[in-house]
Design a protein around this motif. Structure first.
Motif, mmCIF file in Angstrom:
data_model
loop_
_atom_site.group_PDB
_atom_site.id
_atom_site.type_symbol
_atom_site.label_atom_id
_atom_site.label_comp_id
_atom_site.label_asym_id
_atom_site.label_seq_id
_atom_site.Cartn_x
_atom_site.Cartn_y
_atom_site.Cartn_z
ATOM 1 N N LEU A 11 -2.451 -14.818 -19.362
ATOM 2 C CA LEU A 11 -3.403 -15.655 -20.317
ATOM 3 C C LEU A 11 -4.812 -15.672 -20.354
ATOM 4 C CD1 LEU A 11 -0.547 -18.350 -21.102
ATOM 5 C CD2 LEU A 11 -0.718 -16.173 -23.335
ATOM 6 N N GLN A 12 -4.985 -15.529 -19.181
ATOM 7 C CA GLN A 12 -6.650 -15.373 -18.752
ATOM 8 C C GLN A 12 -7.200 -16.863 -18.558
ATOM 9 O OE1 GLN A 12 -9.011 -13.213 -21.004
ATOM 10 N NE2 GLN A 12 -7.880 -11.842 -20.963
ATOM 11 N N ASP A 13 -5.368 -17.408 -17.270
ATOM 12 C CA ASP A 13 -6.102 -18.889 -17.496
ATOM 13 C C ASP A 13 -6.129 -19.397 -15.555
ATOM 14 O OD1 ASP A 13 -6.258 -21.389 -17.276
ATOM 15 O OD2 ASP A 13 -4.114 -22.660 -18.990
ATOM 16 N N VAL A 14 -6.752 -19.042 -15.301
ATOM 17 C CA VAL A 14 -6.927 -18.922 -13.918
ATOM 18 C C VAL A 14 -6.508 -20.203 -13.087
ATOM 19 C CG1 VAL A 14 -9.339 -18.735 -13.194
ATOM 20 C CG2 VAL A 14 -7.805 -17.606 -11.462
ATOM 21 N N GLU A 15 -7.185 -21.684 -13.877
ATOM 22 C CA GLU A 15 -7.425 -21.870 -13.173
ATOM 23 C C GLU A 15 -6.447 -22.971 -13.454
ATOM 24 O OE1 GLU A 15 -9.942 -26.451 -14.634
ATOM 25 O OE2 GLU A 15 -11.205 -24.296 -14.353
ATOM 26 N N ASN A 16 -5.460 -22.828 -14.070
ATOM 27 C CA ASN A 16 -4.180 -23.673 -14.275
ATOM 28 C C ASN A 16 -3.403 -22.682 -13.306
ATOM 29 O OD1 ASN A 16 -4.573 -26.357 -15.889
ATOM 30 N ND2 ASN A 16 -4.483 -24.539 -17.760
ATOM 31 N N ALA A 17 -3.577 -21.655 -13.423
ATOM 32 C CA ALA A 17 -2.589 -20.308 -12.071
ATOM 33 C C ALA A 17 -2.912 -21.104 -11.119
ATOM 34 C CB ALA A 17 -3.286 -18.994 -12.269
ATOM 35 N N HIS A 18 -4.155 -21.322 -10.746
ATOM 36 C CA HIS A 18 -4.753 -21.858 -9.220
ATOM 37 C C HIS A 18 -3.928 -23.560 -9.147
ATOM 38 C CE1 HIS A 18 -7.044 -22.941 -5.686
ATOM 39 N NE2 HIS A 18 -6.446 -21.936 -5.783
ATOM 40 N N ARG A 19 -3.677 -24.424 -10.290
ATOM 41 C CA ARG A 19 -3.678 -25.158 -10.425
ATOM 42 C C ARG A 19 -1.853 -25.793 -10.432
ATOM 43 N NH1 ARG A 19 -5.866 -27.472 -15.031
ATOM 44 N NH2 ARG A 19 -7.852 -27.666 -13.935
ATOM 45 N N VAL A 20 -1.062 -24.522 -10.371
ATOM 46 C CA VAL A 20 0.043 -24.518 -10.114
ATOM 47 C C VAL A 20 0.409 -24.335 -9.326
ATOM 48 C CG1 VAL A 20 2.220 -22.987 -11.046
ATOM 49 C CG2 VAL A 20 0.747 -24.046 -12.515
ATOM 50 N N ASP A 39 -3.139 -11.925 -7.701
ATOM 51 C CA ASP A 39 -2.901 -10.997 -8.758
ATOM 52 C C ASP A 39 -3.997 -11.682 -9.782
ATOM 53 O OD1 ASP A 39 -3.022 -8.078 -9.793
ATOM 54 O OD2 ASP A 39 -1.248 -9.761 -10.817
ATOM 55 N N ALA A 40 -3.396 -12.381 -9.891
ATOM 56 C CA ALA A 40 -4.434 -13.965 -10.985
ATOM 57 C C ALA A 40 -5.574 -13.954 -10.458
ATOM 58 C CB ALA A 40 -3.372 -15.147 -10.836
ATOM 59 N N PHE A 41 -6.042 -14.145 -9.303
ATOM 60 C CA PHE A 41 -8.027 -14.017 -8.947
ATOM 61 C C PHE A 41 -8.359 -12.745 -9.245
ATOM 62 C CE2 PHE A 41 -6.932 -17.497 -5.631
ATOM 63 C CZ PHE A 41 -7.736 -18.839 -6.496
ATOM 64 N N TRP A 42 -7.347 -11.453 -8.969
ATOM 65 C CA TRP A 42 -8.373 -10.272 -8.476
ATOM 66 C C TRP A 42 -8.330 -9.806 -10.151
ATOM 67 C CZ3 TRP A 42 -5.767 -5.927 -11.107
ATOM 68 C CH2 TRP A 42 -6.905 -4.519 -11.185
ATOM 69 N N THR A 43 -7.335 -10.276 -11.555
ATOM 70 C CA THR A 43 -7.536 -10.018 -12.835
ATOM 71 C C THR A 43 -7.908 -10.909 -13.705
ATOM 72 O OG1 THR A 43 -4.719 -9.997 -12.804
ATOM 73 C CG2 THR A 43 -5.830 -10.594 -15.133
ATOM 74 N N ALA A 44 -8.761 -12.053 -13.371
ATOM 75 C CA ALA A 44 -9.453 -12.916 -13.421
ATOM 76 C C ALA A 44 -11.224 -12.754 -12.927
ATOM 77 C CB ALA A 44 -9.498 -14.090 -13.162
ATOM 78 N N HIS A 45 -11.254 -11.286 -12.164
ATOM 79 C CA HIS A 45 -12.537 -10.868 -10.868
ATOM 80 C C HIS A 45 -13.103 -12.223 -10.252
ATOM 81 C CE1 HIS A 45 -12.640 -7.565 -14.288
ATOM 82 N NE2 HIS A 45 -12.395 -8.563 -16.170
ATOM 83 N N CYS A 46 -12.153 -12.774 -10.270
ATOM 84 C CA CYS A 46 -12.433 -13.863 -9.267
ATOM 85 C C CYS A 46 -11.962 -13.054 -7.407
ATOM 86 C CB CYS A 46 -11.682 -15.020 -8.933
ATOM 87 S SG CYS A 46 -11.500 -16.309 -10.758
ATOM 88 N N TYR A 47 -12.632 -11.717 -7.417
ATOM 89 C CA TYR A 47 -11.993 -11.193 -6.410
ATOM 90 C C TYR A 47 -12.462 -11.488 -4.893
ATOM 91 C CZ TYR A 47 -13.267 -7.563 -10.464
ATOM 92 O OH TYR A 47 -12.836 -7.499 -11.519
ATOM 93 N N GLU A 48 -13.597 -12.957 -4.582
ATOM 94 C CA GLU A 48 -13.682 -13.155 -3.306
ATOM 95 C C GLU A 48 -13.152 -14.182 -2.610
ATOM 96 O OE1 GLU A 48 -14.482 -13.464 0.212
ATOM 97 O OE2 GLU A 48 -15.661 -12.208 -1.336
ATOM 98 N N ASN A 49 -11.939 -15.259 -4.498
ATOM 99 C CA ASN A 49 -11.374 -15.950 -4.219
ATOM 100 C C ASN A 49 -9.738 -15.035 -3.705
ATOM 101 O OD1 ASN A 49 -12.596 -17.108 -6.421
ATOM 102 N ND2 ASN A 49 -11.603 -18.487 -6.049
ATOM 103 N N ALA A 50 -9.358 -13.792 -4.674
ATOM 104 C CA ALA A 50 -8.412 -12.696 -3.821
ATOM 105 C C ALA A 50 -8.317 -12.822 -2.552
ATOM 106 C CB ALA A 50 -8.802 -11.927 -4.782
ATOM 107 N N VAL A 51 -10.069 -12.414 -2.419
ATOM 108 C CA VAL A 51 -9.573 -12.539 -0.534
ATOM 109 C C VAL A 51 -9.400 -13.784 0.095
ATOM 110 C CG1 VAL A 51 -11.553 -10.943 1.222
ATOM 111 C CG2 VAL A 51 -11.454 -10.169 -1.140
ATOM 112 N N GLU A 52 -10.084 -14.337 0.109
ATOM 113 C CA GLU A 52 -9.993 -15.581 0.572
ATOM 114 C C GLU A 52 -8.715 -16.061 0.884
ATOM 115 O OE1 GLU A 52 -12.110 -16.656 2.623
ATOM 116 O OE2 GLU A 52 -13.618 -15.450 2.361
ATOM 117 N N LEU A 53 -7.884 -15.791 0.473
ATOM 118 C CA LEU A 53 -6.194 -16.078 -0.131
ATOM 119 C C LEU A 53 -5.132 -15.003 1.145
ATOM 120 C CD1 LEU A 53 -3.959 -18.024 -0.840
ATOM 121 C CD2 LEU A 53 -3.645 -16.775 -3.323
#
Length: 165
Positions: A11-20, A39-53
């Motif tokens: 649903l492109q709701d990375v903020e709530n995905a991260h909250r979960v 993958d949620a970070f990657w899908t939302a173009h939050c690439y650095e967050n995916a790398v940090e995780l």
């Protein structure tokens, strides 16, 4: 938890995905849940967050104490590709080549495709060709049948204006 993260990501709701993700009790946190968040970070173009995780998985001081798997490495490489994080992507590839416990991953299709895409975006066609040739030599059945590997190589050539190859 993993399904909730994946659904929110779709649903492109990375903020709530991260909250979960942050609400997952330690006893339920496993590599599949971490991969879903990466993958949620990657899908939302939050690439650095995916790398940090991903980095949090491999840091000795990490609270997670989980071992990254093929999906983890694949998502991290895709994040490096799209986020233009060449140094870390190259570090991941070097780790997989040099660590005997990770070398098997280099024969996994998602890793091969991610590496060809990564080096193709970085303009390193020789590295793409080396990976492609290794697949041809060591995995001839996969080389002949896996369209996605061929597509990654064709994309690398196209991205680098090598249309005649």
């Amino acid at each position: 938890f993993m399904l909730a993260i994946k659904a929110l990501s779709a649903l492109q709701d990375v903020e709530n995905a991260h909250r979960v993700y942050r609400s997952v009790p330690a006893s339920f946190l496993n590599i599949a849940v971490v991969n879903a968040m990466m993958d949620a970070f990657w899908t939302a173009h939050c690439y650095e967050n995916a790398v940090e995780l991903f980095r949090s998985l491999t840091t000795s001081s990490s609270e997670l104490q989980l071992t990254p798997n093929v999906a983890s490495y694949s998502i991290a490489l895709k994040a490096c590709t799209n986020g233009a994080n060449f140094n870390f992507g190259e570090t991941l590839h070097t780790q997989m080549k040099n660590d005997a416990s990770l070398q098997w991953m280099l024969r996994e299709r998602p890793i091969q495709i991610a590496l060809i895409s990564f080096y193709g975006k970085c303009g390193m066609l020789a590295s793409c060709e080396t990976i492609f040739e290794e697949i041809q030599t060591h995995q001839p059945e996969q080389f002949e049948s896996e369209i996605a590997i061929w597509n990654a190589m064709i994309n690398a050539y196209g991205r680098n204006a090598e249309m005649d190859k």
